[in-house]
Motif scaffolding. Structure first.
Motif, PDB file in Angstrom:
ATOM      1  N   ASP A   1       0.825  -1.210   0.000  1.00  0.00           N
ATOM      2  CA  ASP A   1       0.000   0.000   0.000  1.00  0.00           C
ATOM      3  C   ASP A   1       0.859   1.259   0.000  1.00  0.00           C
ATOM      4  N   ASP A   2       1.933   1.240   0.819  1.00  0.00           N
ATOM      5  CA  ASP A   2       2.798   2.416   0.853  1.00  0.00           C
ATOM      6  C   ASP A   2       3.544   2.613  -0.455  1.00  0.00           C
ATOM      7  N   ARG A   3       3.938   1.498  -1.104  1.00  0.00           N
ATOM      8  CA  ARG A   3       4.585   1.636  -2.411  1.00  0.00           C
ATOM      9  C   ARG A   3       3.626   2.231  -3.419  1.00  0.00           C
ATOM     10  N   ALA A   4       2.369   1.835  -3.349  1.00  0.00           N
ATOM     11  CA  ALA A   4       1.373   2.388  -4.268  1.00  0.00           C
ATOM     12  C   ALA A   4       1.204   3.885  -4.034  1.00  0.00           C
ATOM     13  N   ARG A   5       1.213   4.305  -2.772  1.00  0.00           N
ATOM     14  CA  ARG A   5       1.094   5.730  -2.471  1.00  0.00           C
ATOM     15  C   ARG A   5       2.302   6.493  -2.990  1.00  0.00           C
ATOM     16  N   LEU A   6       3.482   5.924  -2.818  1.00  0.00           N
ATOM     17  CA  LEU A   6       4.690   6.587  -3.275  1.00  0.00           C
ATOM     18  C   LEU A   6       4.759   6.612  -4.797  1.00  0.00           C
ATOM     19  N   ASN A   7       4.316   5.531  -5.437  1.00  0.00           N
ATOM     20  CA  ASN A   7       4.365   5.477  -6.893  1.00  0.00           C
ATOM     21  C   ASN A   7       3.381   6.425  -7.554  1.00  0.00           C
ATOM     22  N   ALA A   8       2.415   6.913  -6.783  1.00  0.00           N
ATOM     23  CA  ALA A   8       1.476   7.895  -7.326  1.00  0.00           C
ATOM     24  C   ALA A   8       2.127   9.267  -7.490  1.00  0.00           C
ATOM     25  N   LEU A   9       3.279   9.460  -6.873  1.00  0.00           N
ATOM     26  CA  LEU A   9       3.996  10.722  -6.990  1.00  0.00           C
ATOM     27  C   LEU A   9       4.841  10.728  -8.263  1.00  0.00           C
ATOM     28  N   PRO A  10       5.165  11.900  -8.792  1.00  0.00           N
ATOM     29  CA  PRO A  10       6.094  11.948  -9.924  1.00  0.00           C
ATOM     30  C   PRO A  10       7.410  11.261  -9.572  1.00  0.00           C
ATOM     31  N   ALA A  11       7.989  10.557 -10.515  1.00  0.00           N
ATOM     32  CA  ALA A  11       9.188   9.756 -10.251  1.00  0.00           C
ATOM     33  C   ALA A  11      10.318  10.559  -9.603  1.00  0.00           C
ATOM     34  N   PRO A  12      10.608  11.813 -10.035  1.00  0.00           N
ATOM     35  CA  PRO A  12      11.732  12.532  -9.414  1.00  0.00           C
ATOM     36  C   PRO A  12      11.513  12.877  -7.948  1.00  0.00           C
ATOM     37  N   VAL A  13      10.262  12.791  -7.488  1.00  0.00           N
ATOM     38  CA  VAL A  13       9.924  13.192  -6.122  1.00  0.00           C
ATOM     39  C   VAL A  13      10.174  12.070  -5.124  1.00  0.00           C
ATOM     40  N   ARG A  14      10.082  10.830  -5.555  1.00  0.00           N
ATOM     41  CA  ARG A  14       9.943   9.701  -4.629  1.00  0.00           C
ATOM     42  C   ARG A  14      11.156   9.489  -3.732  1.00  0.00           C
TER      43      ARG A  14
END
Length: 433
Positions: free
Chosen positions: A355-368
């Motif tokens: 679930d946390d990976r899904a939340r992080l992957n929703a962000l633009p790639a340079p942000v993660r």
């Protein structure tokens, strides 16, 4: 037949200073109005004006004096400032710069320490605005120093505290930037007041002292010229990540970079101008400056440079429960239970929950990679802040202050727990240089 001596009228600058206090400050607030008090003529004049204004407007003044410990007389000067503050009706607090002093760059280090100590004390007391007694002479001296190659920033009447993160949410008000030192001292002398003259102000080994000596006593004040164009305000893409128009001004871009990068030194010089030129040309590029990454394509994004966390790994930062802790200069995190630390997501993303990976992957790639994740002191998978902590980005509020989106003390109210703050930054207005 008796004669009377006509009462002296107030000098013209006095009403201007009072009007500036009224224009920026709240009346009837129970928050103290902080004031930096050195004991010199400039700060004593401001103390007298501010205390008079405060009495008329239902406020109290907290005078803050920093003892830098650099001269044998520093303790006596601190006591002088304390007594002056109390005679004027202000509360007073003494602060000390302790520890080893640098062998080079002492004036800059002392200035930074002073801002940090004053900001910490003001925040602890609940103040939102700190008064500083800079004058027209300080403005002129700064211009002279810059002409000789100094990177010293320009003084503004209303600007964020330069101490970061200690000064977060604090504004500095300098209401005397068009008043000459001689005018202030004449006024104090008429009132029978005394002040401290620091010998360092005339010591030619210091750049400011040399600049002061080379200028006329009544150097005229002129508003500093600014460079660059105005453009639409940055827009949020994700917390701490901003998109903006290629026509952004140099000043606004510098503010975006330092805020997104979480540091305390705005970029200046050729590297900043080079990025501005590349933006104007329409070029697609990626560049890093001040800990921030600029990604210029169909839109222009600025976010934290995640590569810094892999190039220079940092130890986890402990999160004491119930205490707001600033991480990376960009996030204010408060843990609700003991045992948690915060680190960058870089190097930890694969071990997050699905679930946390899904939340992080929703962000633009340079942000993660620069996103905060929490780890426990004991072994266990990292988590994003949620039920175990509250986390809020400081970037947007800091940028709003830097870009003059909050122009009055009432706009600096602290964020109530769970409340949505006023969105000063993303109002659709333009940045005016």
């Amino acid at each position: 037949m008796s004669s009377t001596v006509p009462a002296r009228s107030d000098p013209p600058w006095l009403d201007r200073v009072r009007d500036r206090l009224t224009a920026r400050l709240e009346s009837g607030s129970d928050r103290p109005l902080a004031l930096a008090l050195s004991g010199g003529g400039d700060s004593l004049a401001l103390l007298a004006v501010a205390c008079g204004w405060a009495r008329d407007n239902g406020r109290r003044v907290l005078a803050l004096t920093v003892d830098h410990g650099l001269v044998p007389d520093s303790a006596r000067w601190t006591a002088f400032a304390r007594d002056a503050a109390r005679r004027a009706g202000a509360d007073w607090q003494g602060l000390s710069w302790v520890g080893r002093k640098p062998d080079t760059g002492l004036p800059a280090a002392a200035r930074a320490a002073r801002h940090r100590l004053i900001a910490e004390a003001a925040r602890q007391a609940g103040a939102r605005v700190i008064l500083f007694a800079h004058t027209a002479g300080d403005v002129a001296e700064g211009e002279r120093m810059r002409a000789e190659g100094s990177s010293l920033g320009r003084l503004r009447d209303w600007s964020p505290s330069p101490a970061w993160p200690e000064g977060r949410g604090l504004m500095l008000l300098r209401p005397m930037l068009d008043v000459a030192r001689a005018e202030l001292r004449d006024w104090l002398s008429q009132k029978g007041a005394d002040w401290i003259d620091d010998p360092a102000n005339t010591d030619p080994k210091y750049a400011r002292s040399r600049a002061r000596a080379s200028l006329a006593a009544n150097a005229p004040y002129s508003s500093p010229a600014t460079a660059g164009a105005s453009g639409p305000l940055p827009a949020p893409v994700a917390p701490g990540t901003l998109a903006f128009d290629r026509g952004i001004s140099t000043r606004a871009l510098a503010a975006v970079l330092v805020c997104a990068g979480g540091g305390d030194r705005p970029p200046r010089g050729d590297r900043l101008e080079r990025i501005v030129q590349r933006l104007r040309s329409g070029e697609a590029f990626t560049a890093s400056l001040s800990g921030a990454r600029v990604i210029a394509g169909d839109q222009v994004l600025v976010t934290r440079e995640a590569g810094e966390f892999t190039r220079r790994p940092r130890p986890p930062l402990p999160l004491p429960p119930g205490i707001e802790t600033v991480w990376d200069g960009r996030w204010a995190i408060t843990a609700v239970e003991p045992g948690w630390n915060v680190v960058a997501a870089a190097g930890h993303m694969a071990t997050l929950s699905r679930d946390d990976r899904a939340r992080l992957n929703a962000l633009p790639a340079p942000v993660r990679g620069a996103w905060p994740v929490l780890i426990r002191n004991d072994p266990g998978a990292p988590v994003l802040a949620g039920s175990v902590a509250t986390a809020r980005s400081l970037v947007e509020e800091r940028l709003a202050l830097a870009l003059d989106r909050m122009t009055h003390e009432t706009e600096l109210e602290p964020r109530a727990h769970g409340a949505t703050p006023r969105n000063h930054l993303f109002s659709g207005a333009d940045i005016d240089e």
